[in-house]
Write a protein that holds these residues in place. Structure first.
Motif, PDB file in Angstrom:
ATOM      1  N   LYS A 242      13.286   0.208  -1.330  1.00 21.81           N
ATOM      2  CA  LYS A 242      11.981   0.158  -1.978  1.00 21.81           C
ATOM      3  C   LYS A 242      10.868   0.109  -0.928  1.00 21.81           C
ATOM      4  CE  LYS A 242      12.125  -4.892  -2.428  1.00 21.81           C
ATOM      5  NZ  LYS A 242      12.186  -6.023  -3.385  1.00 21.81           N
ATOM      6  N   ALA A 243       9.693   0.570  -1.321  1.00 20.59           N
ATOM      7  CA  ALA A 243       8.494   0.412  -0.507  1.00 20.59           C
ATOM      8  C   ALA A 243       7.872  -0.930  -0.840  1.00 20.59           C
ATOM      9  CB  ALA A 243       7.514   1.547  -0.779  1.00 20.59           C
ATOM     10  N   THR A 244       7.465  -1.675   0.155  1.00 20.14           N
ATOM     11  CA  THR A 244       6.934  -3.020  -0.054  1.00 20.14           C
ATOM     12  C   THR A 244       5.515  -3.111   0.495  1.00 20.14           C
ATOM     13  OG1 THR A 244       7.845  -3.820   2.039  1.00 20.14           O
ATOM     14  CG2 THR A 244       9.239  -4.023   0.094  1.00 20.14           C
ATOM     15  N   GLY A 245       4.805  -4.138   0.027  1.00 23.28           N
ATOM     16  CA  GLY A 245       3.442  -4.347   0.485  1.00 23.28           C
ATOM     17  C   GLY A 245       2.514  -3.194   0.167  1.00 23.28           C
ATOM     18  N   VAL A 246       2.791  -2.526  -0.960  1.00 24.46           N
ATOM     19  CA  VAL A 246       2.050  -1.319  -1.299  1.00 24.46           C
ATOM     20  C   VAL A 246       0.688  -1.677  -1.899  1.00 24.46           C
ATOM     21  CG1 VAL A 246       2.004   0.706  -2.817  1.00 24.46           C
ATOM     22  CG2 VAL A 246       4.123   0.060  -1.636  1.00 24.46           C
TER      23      VAL A 246
ATOM     24  N   VAL B  27      -0.973   5.776  -3.013  1.00 22.61           N
ATOM     25  CA  VAL B  27      -0.710   4.665  -2.101  1.00 22.61           C
ATOM     26  C   VAL B  27      -1.631   4.786  -0.896  1.00 22.61           C
ATOM     27  CG1 VAL B  27       1.013   3.589  -0.606  1.00 22.61           C
ATOM     28  CG2 VAL B  27       1.688   4.507  -2.841  1.00 22.61           C
ATOM     29  N   THR B  28      -2.356   3.724  -0.600  1.00 28.94           N
ATOM     30  CA  THR B  28      -3.196   3.719   0.601  1.00 28.94           C
ATOM     31  C   THR B  28      -2.453   3.150   1.802  1.00 28.94           C
ATOM     32  OG1 THR B  28      -4.149   1.603  -0.093  1.00 28.94           O
ATOM     33  CG2 THR B  28      -5.355   3.607  -0.681  1.00 28.94           C
ATOM     34  N   ARG B  29      -1.503   2.236   1.546  1.00 24.90           N
ATOM     35  CA  ARG B  29      -0.662   1.746   2.636  1.00 24.90           C
ATOM     36  C   ARG B  29       0.560   1.039   2.058  1.00 24.90           C
ATOM     37  NH1 ARG B  29      -5.084  -1.842   2.899  1.00 24.90           N
ATOM     38  NH2 ARG B  29      -4.543  -4.021   2.458  1.00 24.90           N
ATOM     39  N   GLY B  30       1.598   0.950   2.907  1.00 28.29           N
ATOM     40  CA  GLY B  30       2.834   0.282   2.525  1.00 28.29           C
ATOM     41  C   GLY B  30       3.866   0.474   3.616  1.00 28.29           C
TER      42      GLY B  30
ATOM     43  N   ASP C  75       5.765  -3.799  -4.957  1.00 25.37           N
ATOM     44  CA  ASP C  75       7.042  -3.208  -4.582  1.00 25.37           C
ATOM     45  C   ASP C  75       7.248  -1.976  -5.447  1.00 25.37           C
ATOM     46  OD1 ASP C  75       8.982  -6.281  -4.064  1.00 25.37           O
ATOM     47  OD2 ASP C  75       7.408  -5.318  -2.887  1.00 25.37           O
ATOM     48  N   VAL C  76       7.537  -0.841  -4.823  1.00 21.21           N
ATOM     49  CA  VAL C  76       7.739   0.408  -5.555  1.00 21.21           C
ATOM     50  C   VAL C  76       9.139   0.919  -5.268  1.00 21.21           C
ATOM     51  CG1 VAL C  76       6.961   2.782  -5.891  1.00 21.21           C
ATOM     52  CG2 VAL C  76       5.288   0.970  -5.470  1.00 21.21           C
ATOM     53  N   VAL C  77       9.965   1.017  -6.306  1.00 21.63           N
ATOM     54  CA  VAL C  77      11.290   1.630  -6.204  1.00 21.63           C
ATOM     55  C   VAL C  77      11.146   3.057  -6.710  1.00 21.63           C
ATOM     56  CG1 VAL C  77      13.715   1.518  -6.898  1.00 21.63           C
ATOM     57  CG2 VAL C  77      12.411  -0.590  -6.575  1.00 21.63           C
ATOM     58  N   TYR C  78      11.009   4.007  -5.782  1.00 24.97           N
ATOM     59  CA  TYR C  78      10.782   5.383  -6.170  1.00 24.97           C
ATOM     60  C   TYR C  78      12.081   6.127  -6.440  1.00 24.97           C
ATOM     61  CZ  TYR C  78      11.676   6.002  -1.164  1.00 24.97           C
ATOM     62  OH  TYR C  78      12.230   5.957   0.088  1.00 24.97           O
ATOM     63  N   TRP C  79      13.202   5.593  -5.931  1.00 19.73           N
ATOM     64  CA  TRP C  79      14.516   6.216  -6.126  1.00 19.73           C
ATOM     65  C   TRP C  79      15.547   5.154  -5.816  1.00 19.73           C
ATOM     66  CZ3 TRP C  79      16.747  10.580  -2.514  1.00 19.73           C
ATOM     67  CH2 TRP C  79      17.901  11.111  -3.093  1.00 19.73           C
ATOM     68  N   ASP C  80      16.479   4.934  -6.740  1.00 20.78           N
ATOM     69  CA  ASP C  80      17.381   3.798  -6.565  1.00 20.78           C
ATOM     70  C   ASP C  80      18.367   3.977  -5.421  1.00 20.78           C
ATOM     71  OD1 ASP C  80      19.033   5.690  -7.675  1.00 20.78           O
ATOM     72  OD2 ASP C  80      19.477   4.580  -9.505  1.00 20.78           O
TER      73      ASP C  80
END
Length: 270
Positions: free
Chosen positions: A53-57, A72-75, A44-49
């Protein structure tokens, strides 16, 4: 380092780290220097609150005392599919902490517009469309850059996007009429949205180019193109009186220009 020490700093929550290489270095009189690389899946990537969030990255990353880079290859994120995305957190711990994002996004138009309409972006609001009224499948390259600050304003954000929308509908953009296109080429920068394509307006074919301004310029939108005017279209344009009908019959391919002014007694010119 605790992410809370950094204003708006994104975080990476590791669901599964497949491999990591961390190097620690301590010199007399200096802070501990940590550098490293990692590979992960299901992150899980929180790039900006302010954004979901991006999940399954799945991807690889590297970090040092000043920044974090993730390839990131996929998400996925709220209906968006991301591939080959580079995320850079730069100058961490300094006054000018910032983030840069560059990658490909595929999505349905309503999901992408809903994301871009979150504050402080509000791009759909500037376009004057409700995301749920749009349609089409989007394939685009998106570049974003902005400082990691809480009070982020639209002017702080750099955006550059280019892509294609298949089976697109832009509701109400020309004189309140829906503009559709089987293939729509789009571009977005800080000041405007540009579009070009072949589609239908009032159920008649049109080739068009256009732009919609995000800034508070006098001219909000302009479209030009070649449109096929039938008797029904001419009536919609106010050209259906008896005198005109006697002199103009049938279908007429016609160059057309449409301008919408933001503040004017007669704000639309067609």
């Amino acid at each position: 380092r605790d992410a809370q020490e950094s204003r708006g700093l994104g975080d990476v929550y590791k669901r599964q780290v497949d491999g990591a290489d961390i190097k620690l270095k301590k010199e007399p009189g200096k802070a501990l220097d940590a550098t490293g690389t990692f590979q992960g899946s299901g992150l899980d990537v929180v790039y900006w609150d302010k954004m979901p969030k991006a999940t399954g990255v799945t991807g690889i990353g590297r970090f040092d005392a000043n920044g974090l880079h993730i390839d990131v290859t996929r998400g996925t994120s709220v209906g968006l599919k991301v591939e080959k995305v580079a995320i850079d957190f730069l100058d961490l711990g300094a006054k000018n902490e910032r983030i840069k994002i560059d990658g490909r996004v595929t999505s349905q138009a309503p999901a992408l517009l809903a994301l871009l309409d979150r504050p402080p972006l509000r791009y759909a609001q500037w376009l004057g469309v409700a995301p749920q009224r749009t349609s089409g499948s989007v394939n685009a390259r998106l570049k974003l850059a902005f400082p990691l600050i809480d009070a982020l304003k639209l002017d702080d954000i750099s955006i550059d996007a280019k892509g294609t929308v298949r089976n697109a509908v832009l509701p109400g953009v020309v004189n309140g009429w829906d503009l559709s296109a089987s293939k729509l080429d789009i571009g977005i920068d800080k000041s405007k949205l540009t579009v070009s394509g072949t589609g239908d307006l009032l159920d008649q074919p049109i080739n068009f180019d256009g732009s919609i301004q995000f800034a508070k310029a006098e001219e909000q939108a302009r479209f030009t193109g070649d449109w096929r005017l039938t008797p029904d279209v001419r009536r919609s344009l106010g050209l259906g009186n008896t005198a005109i009908r006697r002199r103009l019959t049938g279908t007429t391919p016609t160059p057309v220009s449409y301008t919408h002014l933001r503040a004017h007694e007669t704000p639309e010119h067609l």
